[in-house]
Motif scaffolding. Structure first.
Motif, PDB file in Angstrom:
ATOM      1  N   HIS A   1      47.935  47.129  86.146  1.00 30.21           N
ATOM      2  CA  HIS A   1      49.208  46.555  86.147  1.00 30.21           C
ATOM      3  C   HIS A   1      49.449  45.153  86.153  1.00 30.21           C
TER       4      HIS A   1
ATOM      5  N   THR B   1      38.212  42.212  85.947  1.00 32.48           N
ATOM      6  CA  THR B   1      39.461  43.010  85.289  1.00 32.48           C
ATOM      7  C   THR B   1      40.811  41.877  85.312  1.00 32.48           C
TER       8      THR B   1
ATOM      9  N   ARG C   1      45.420  49.617  79.726  1.00 30.17           N
ATOM     10  CA  ARG C   1      44.391  50.388  79.676  1.00 30.17           C
ATOM     11  C   ARG C   1      43.331  49.669  78.933  1.00 30.17           C
ATOM     12  N   ARG C   2      42.081  49.977  79.356  1.00 33.01           N
ATOM     13  CA  ARG C   2      40.935  49.492  78.569  1.00 33.01           C
ATOM     14  C   ARG C   2      40.652  50.518  77.790  1.00 33.01           C
ATOM     15  N   LEU C   3      40.537  50.352  76.643  1.00 33.61           N
ATOM     16  CA  LEU C   3      40.374  51.200  75.468  1.00 33.61           C
ATOM     17  C   LEU C   3      39.155  50.604  74.628  1.00 33.61           C
TER      18      LEU C   3
ATOM     19  N   TRP D   1      41.145  45.542  76.894  1.00 36.72           N
ATOM     20  CA  TRP D   1      42.365  45.654  77.654  1.00 36.72           C
ATOM     21  C   TRP D   1      43.347  45.420  76.676  1.00 36.72           C
TER      22      TRP D   1
ATOM     23  N   THR E   1      32.884  55.138  78.362  1.00 32.85           N
ATOM     24  CA  THR E   1      33.511  53.787  78.255  1.00 32.85           C
ATOM     25  C   THR E   1      32.327  52.769  78.593  1.00 32.85           C
TER      26      THR E   1
ATOM     27  N   TRP F   1      48.799  47.845  72.434  1.00 36.54           N
ATOM     28  CA  TRP F   1      48.035  49.002  71.918  1.00 36.54           C
ATOM     29  C   TRP F   1      48.576  49.606  70.727  1.00 36.54           C
TER      30      TRP F   1
ATOM     31  N   ASP G   1      39.707  51.500  84.243  1.00 36.88           N
ATOM     32  CA  ASP G   1      40.330  51.420  82.913  1.00 36.88           C
ATOM     33  C   ASP G   1      41.806  51.303  82.995  1.00 36.88           C
ATOM     34  N   ALA G   2      42.258  50.690  84.006  1.00 38.43           N
ATOM     35  CA  ALA G   2      43.689  50.838  84.055  1.00 38.43           C
ATOM     36  C   ALA G   2      44.189  49.735  85.080  1.00 38.43           C
TER      37      ALA G   2
END
Length: 150
Positions: free
Chosen positions: A112, A31, A136-138, A142, A22, A59, A109-110
């Motif tokens: 809430h 974040t 999640r950061r994909l 985010w 990542t 997502w 990478d997560a």
């Protein structure tokens, strides 16, 4: 013989403990800023009556989950379809406002978010509730992977 049995275990351990491919880890403050920006962008799209761009914060996967008063919805397209059915035009969509946001990073990478939502809808009646988003950061972005709104 014992060495031959241990080698696959060591390879598995190394694969599981390797750093994911990542982008560089963000600080918790970065974040929070990135997630607030995502929610701000979503709010602006909603308030323009643009559900398609609002959904860019989610997502785009069959694994997306939305939990609402009607139950569970799995998948990006069914979630979009539900939004379009529930809010068929800009008047029904109203003006969205988020309040009392608490963004909590849960790792690199997560994260809430807990907050409240309010729709101002003159002539139709306002709507409001609370939500919990799991993000999640994909691929460096985010996205909301789970949304429980009530």
């Amino acid at each position: 013989m014992k060495l031959l049995l241990a080698l696959p275990s060591l390879a598995l351990l190394a694969a599981c403990t390797s750093a994911p491919a990542t982008t560089a880890a963000e600080t918790p403050a970065e974040t929070r800023r990135a997630i607030i920006q995502l929610l701000t962008t979503q709010t602006a799209a909603w308030n323009r009556g643009d559900v398609a761009n609002f959904m860019k914060g989610y997502w785009e996967s069959d694994s997306l989950v939305f939990i609402g008063k009607s139950g569970l919805t799995y998948g990006w397209q069914p979630t979009l379809d539900n939004y379009r059915r529930s809010y068929p035009n800009p008047a029904a969509m109203g003006q969205l406002r988020f309040a009392n946001l608490r963004v909590t990073p849960d790792g690199p990478d997560a994260a809430h978010v807990v907050g409240q939502w309010h729709l101002t809808r003159p002539g139709l009646g306002d709507l409001q509730g609370q939500y919990l988003l799991v993000l999640r950061r994909l691929n460096g972005q985010w996205v909301i992977v789970a949304d429980h709104s009530s």
